[in-house]
Design a protein around this motif. Structure first.
Motif, PDB file in Angstrom:
ATOM      1  N   ASP A 149       0.799  -1.222   0.000  1.00 18.90           N
ATOM      2  CA  ASP A 149       0.000   0.000   0.000  1.00 18.90           C
ATOM      3  C   ASP A 149       0.832   1.273   0.000  1.00 18.90           C
ATOM      4  O   ASP A 149       0.281   2.376   0.038  1.00 18.90           O
ATOM      5  N   GLN A 184       2.522   2.420   2.358  1.00 21.72           N
ATOM      6  CA  GLN A 184       2.606   2.951   3.721  1.00 21.72           C
ATOM      7  C   GLN A 184       3.207   1.921   4.678  1.00 21.72           C
ATOM      8  O   GLN A 184       3.103   2.066   5.892  1.00 21.72           O
ATOM      9  N   ALA A 243      -6.052  -1.249  -1.954  1.00 22.89           N
ATOM     10  CA  ALA A 243      -7.139  -0.320  -2.225  1.00 22.89           C
ATOM     11  C   ALA A 243      -7.067   0.914  -1.337  1.00 22.89           C
ATOM     12  O   ALA A 243      -8.035   1.647  -1.215  1.00 22.89           O
ATOM     13  N   GLY A 244      -5.912   1.135  -0.705  1.00 22.32           N
ATOM     14  CA  GLY A 244      -5.727   2.269   0.183  1.00 22.32           C
ATOM     15  C   GLY A 244      -4.845   1.867   1.343  1.00 22.32           C
ATOM     16  O   GLY A 244      -4.503   0.688   1.488  1.00 22.32           O
ATOM     17  N   PRO A 245      -4.445   2.817   2.207  1.00 22.45           N
ATOM     18  CA  PRO A 245      -3.599   2.477   3.350  1.00 22.45           C
ATOM     19  C   PRO A 245      -4.225   1.389   4.222  1.00 22.45           C
ATOM     20  O   PRO A 245      -5.316   1.574   4.765  1.00 22.45           O
ATOM     21  N   ARG A 304      -5.675  -1.213   3.410  1.00 20.95           N
ATOM     22  CA  ARG A 304      -6.846  -1.858   2.815  1.00 20.95           C
ATOM     23  C   ARG A 304      -6.432  -2.703   1.609  1.00 20.95           C
ATOM     24  O   ARG A 304      -5.814  -2.191   0.671  1.00 20.95           O
ATOM     25  N   THR A 349      -9.083  -4.069   6.227  1.00 20.64           N
ATOM     26  CA  THR A 349      -8.820  -2.633   6.358  1.00 20.64           C
ATOM     27  C   THR A 349      -7.680  -2.348   7.326  1.00 20.64           C
ATOM     28  O   THR A 349      -7.372  -1.189   7.595  1.00 20.64           O
ATOM     29  N   ASP A 398     -11.341   4.913 -10.751  1.00 22.49           N
ATOM     30  CA  ASP A 398     -11.605   5.034  -9.313  1.00 22.49           C
ATOM     31  C   ASP A 398     -12.336   3.815  -8.764  1.00 22.49           C
ATOM     32  O   ASP A 398     -12.877   3.848  -7.662  1.00 22.49           O
ATOM     33  N   ASP A 421     -16.513   1.160  -3.581  1.00 25.21           N
ATOM     34  CA  ASP A 421     -16.245   1.448  -2.172  1.00 25.21           C
ATOM     35  C   ASP A 421     -15.107   0.590  -1.632  1.00 25.21           C
ATOM     36  O   ASP A 421     -15.183   0.038  -0.535  1.00 25.21           O
ATOM     37  N   SER A 422     -14.054   0.452  -2.429  1.00 23.19           N
ATOM     38  CA  SER A 422     -12.818  -0.234  -2.031  1.00 23.19           C
ATOM     39  C   SER A 422     -13.033  -1.686  -1.643  1.00 23.19           C
ATOM     40  O   SER A 422     -12.359  -2.208  -0.765  1.00 23.19           O
TER      41      SER A 422
END
Length: 276
Positions: free
Chosen positions: A16, A18, A57-59, A61, A75, A100, A116-117
């Motif tokens: 991710d 991070q 799909a994000g930090p 996630r 998550t 997106d 929505d991830s």
């Protein structure tokens, strides 16, 4: 080196940016890290079936897809997991971020998307018109370009334009296992038979790279662009490769001896991970 029991292999990875990351194991197990790979932990209570692909799909996630249309979402970088329903009933083989939205594809033309991830999923209708029941096996996205690969077929779309099916120039394309976009818009594919293909306009052509000394052939397993280099995994080892009018390759110098059989490469945040 992070080891797994003999007979198993690492088959996929996602990070991710991070410090969080997940690595898939051929047995269906998942390993997680929260410190950029300095330490690893076995996921307990995660994906129940053999996982086929993973995407960030994000930090913290991540989304894992696999057999039986299973989708699992975490998550907190793999500590806890939630199952998500797709309503497909068909196995999923690849997942990635298209614009997106997360998109997952799989058997018999299966395709779903999530806005929505990964929490909820709906049909992805923005497929090539002629996909039909083709088993989709690979997905690659880079700078607005999207490529889809399957058994005997590959499609590309440039910057929201129309899908174009690549025509195989020569032998049949076979089953596409890996699709990789290059930094200059080049697209290469690795098939289940170990062949290397390159996109040339609307056609796909076999790339013939002279084998190394004492080897009659080269079987390709994966290709990745990282740090201005193109690296590949072959049955002859890990190599730096130049894919041009006159292809050439040079065995890569690894920082330490690796006795395992390499299976893939993954580039993220300035690092290149060798899977095996």
């Amino acid at each position: 080196v992070v080891a797994v029991p003999e007979g198993l292999a690492f088959t996929g990875a996602a990070f991710d940016g991070q410090g969080g990351g997940l690595v898939l194991v051929s047995s269906g197990a998942v390993l997680r890290t929260s410190d950029g790979g300095a330490s690893w932990w076995l996921v307990v209570g995660g994906p129940a079936r053999a996982a086929a692909a993973v995407a960030a799909a994000g930090p913290g996630r991540f989304v894992v897809v696999g057999h039986g249309a299973e989708v699992q979402v975490t998550t907190d970088a793999g500590v806890s997991w939630t199952a998500a329903e797709t309503g497909l009933g068909r196995s999923l083989t690849a997942v990635g971020l298209v614009g997106d939205r997360l998109v997952a594809v799989g058997f018999r033309g299966a395709a779903v998307q999530s806005a929505d991830s990964g929490a909820t999923w709906s049909p992805w209708t923005d497929l090539p018109a002629d996909v039909g029941t083709t088993h989709l096996t690979a997905l690659a996205v880079a700078e607005g370009r999207v490529a889809l690969g399957g058994i005997g077929a590959a499609w590309v779309r440039e910057a929201q334009g129309a899908w174009v099916r690549l025509a195989a120039d020569g032998p049949t394309l076979g089953e596409v296992r890996r699709l990789r976009w290059g930094t200059d818009g080049a697209l290469v594919a690795v098939t289940a038979t170990g062949a290397l293909w390159r996109r040339d306009g609307v056609s796909a052509q076999v790339v013939t790279v002279p084998p190394p000394p004492k080897a009659e052939t080269v079987r390709w397993l994966d290709v990745v662009s990282a740090g201005g280099r193109t690296m590949a995994v072959t049955d002859q080892g890990v190599v730096d490769v130049t894919i041009s009018d006159k292809p050439d390759w040079l065995r890569a110098n690894l920082s330490q001896g690796v006795s395992a059989t390499p299976t893939g490469l993954h580039a993220s945040s300035g690092r290149t991970w060798l899977l095996g």
